[in-house]
Design a protein around this motif. Structure first.
Motif, mmCIF file in Angstrom:
data_model
loop_
_atom_site.group_PDB
_atom_site.id
_atom_site.type_symbol
_atom_site.label_atom_id
_atom_site.label_comp_id
_atom_site.label_asym_id
_atom_site.label_seq_id
_atom_site.Cartn_x
_atom_site.Cartn_y
_atom_site.Cartn_z
ATOM 1 N N GLN A 79 56.494 1.995 0.343
ATOM 2 C CA GLN A 79 57.506 1.732 -0.678
ATOM 3 C C GLN A 79 57.477 2.853 -1.720
ATOM 4 O O GLN A 79 56.403 3.306 -2.121
ATOM 5 N N THR A 80 58.655 3.285 -2.156
ATOM 6 C CA THR A 80 58.718 4.339 -3.163
ATOM 7 C C THR A 80 58.465 3.761 -4.547
ATOM 8 O O THR A 80 58.858 2.636 -4.857
ATOM 9 N N LEU A 81 57.788 4.561 -5.390
ATOM 10 C CA LEU A 81 57.455 4.188 -6.763
ATOM 11 C C LEU A 81 58.163 5.143 -7.706
ATOM 12 O O LEU A 81 58.151 6.353 -7.485
ATOM 13 N N GLY A 82 58.769 4.608 -8.766
ATOM 14 C CA GLY A 82 59.462 5.471 -9.702
ATOM 15 C C GLY A 82 59.615 4.841 -11.072
ATOM 16 O O GLY A 82 59.036 3.798 -11.355
ATOM 17 N N THR A 83 60.407 5.489 -11.903
ATOM 18 C CA THR A 83 60.649 5.043 -13.271
ATOM 19 C C THR A 83 62.142 4.842 -13.488
ATOM 20 O O THR A 83 62.964 5.219 -12.642
ATOM 21 N N TYR A 84 62.499 4.302 -14.637
ATOM 22 C CA TYR A 84 63.909 4.134 -14.964
ATOM 23 C C TYR A 84 64.593 5.500 -15.069
ATOM 24 O O TYR A 84 65.748 5.661 -14.688
ATOM 25 N N GLU A 85 63.869 6.492 -15.534
ATOM 26 C CA GLU A 85 64.450 7.833 -15.612
ATOM 27 C C GLU A 85 64.770 8.382 -14.219
ATOM 28 O O GLU A 85 65.764 9.072 -14.030
ATOM 29 N N ASP A 86 63.937 8.062 -13.229
ATOM 30 C CA ASP A 86 64.236 8.465 -11.851
ATOM 31 C C ASP A 86 65.562 7.854 -11.394
ATOM 32 O O ASP A 86 66.372 8.510 -10.744
ATOM 33 N N VAL A 87 65.783 6.580 -11.739
ATOM 34 C CA VAL A 87 67.029 5.895 -11.390
ATOM 35 C C VAL A 87 68.212 6.632 -12.010
ATOM 36 O O VAL A 87 69.218 6.891 -11.351
ATOM 37 N N GLU A 88 68.081 6.998 -13.292
ATOM 38 C CA GLU A 88 69.157 7.727 -13.969
ATOM 39 C C GLU A 88 69.428 9.076 -13.314
ATOM 40 O O GLU A 88 70.532 9.574 -13.365
ATOM 41 N N ARG A 89 68.417 9.665 -12.709
ATOM 42 C CA ARG A 89 68.555 10.975 -12.063
ATOM 43 C C ARG A 89 68.972 10.854 -10.602
ATOM 44 O O ARG A 89 69.051 11.847 -9.900
ATOM 45 N N GLY A 90 69.201 9.633 -10.123
ATOM 46 C CA GLY A 90 69.747 9.455 -8.789
ATOM 47 C C GLY A 90 68.764 9.077 -7.701
ATOM 48 O O GLY A 90 69.140 8.988 -6.544
#
Length: 141
Positions: A79-90
């Motif tokens: 599973q990929t792990l990220g942040t809200y900023e990653d979501v904003e960057r696509g």
């Protein structure tokens, strides 16, 4: 128009607080806010507004250069792990960084966080995506 307010931790860009989705059938303007005492966050945060089905820059935000979508880390279950900023960057991760009501940093499934019909609280997991370490409550606690 549908929107919600989100507070993001400056230190690790995890979601620290979020309002429930608000809607305006006229589609003109909408005010959303989420107030959280700085003591609860334990750090500096910055506000965001998420508008459903709107892509690109909003006219009220300063224009900034968009970088390429980031490479996301992957846990032992793929599973990929990220942040809200990653979501904003696509780059929408499977698990997004979030702060449990107890103040512990963890992850929530993006699909659960982003669902319009989400319950008032969602589980917060360790990096493995299976060990529940807390809950995250939307709106005012």
């Amino acid at each position: 128009m549908q929107a919600r307010a989100i507070a993001v931790k400056e230190t690790n860009l995890a979601i620290a607080a979020a309002s429930n989705w608000m809607s305006n059938s006229k589609g003109t303007s909408l005010t959303v806010k989420k107030q959280t005492p700085a003591v609860t966050l334990g750090c500096t945060s910055r506000g965001r507004v998420q508008i459903k089905n709107v892509q690109g820059q909003l006219s009220c935000n300063p224009i900034r250069t968009r970088s390429l979508a980031p490479e996301l880390s992957v846990n032992e279950h793929g599973q990929t792990l990220g942040t809200y900023e990653d979501v904003e960057r696509g780059a929408v991760p499977d698990l997004v960084g979030i702060v449990a009501d107890s103040g512990i940093d963890g992850y929530a499934y993006w699909e659960q966080f982003d669902a319009e019909d989400a319950s008032d609280a969602i589980p917060v997991y360790a990096e493995d995506g299976t060990t529940q370490i807390g809950i995250f409550t939307f709106g005012d606690k």
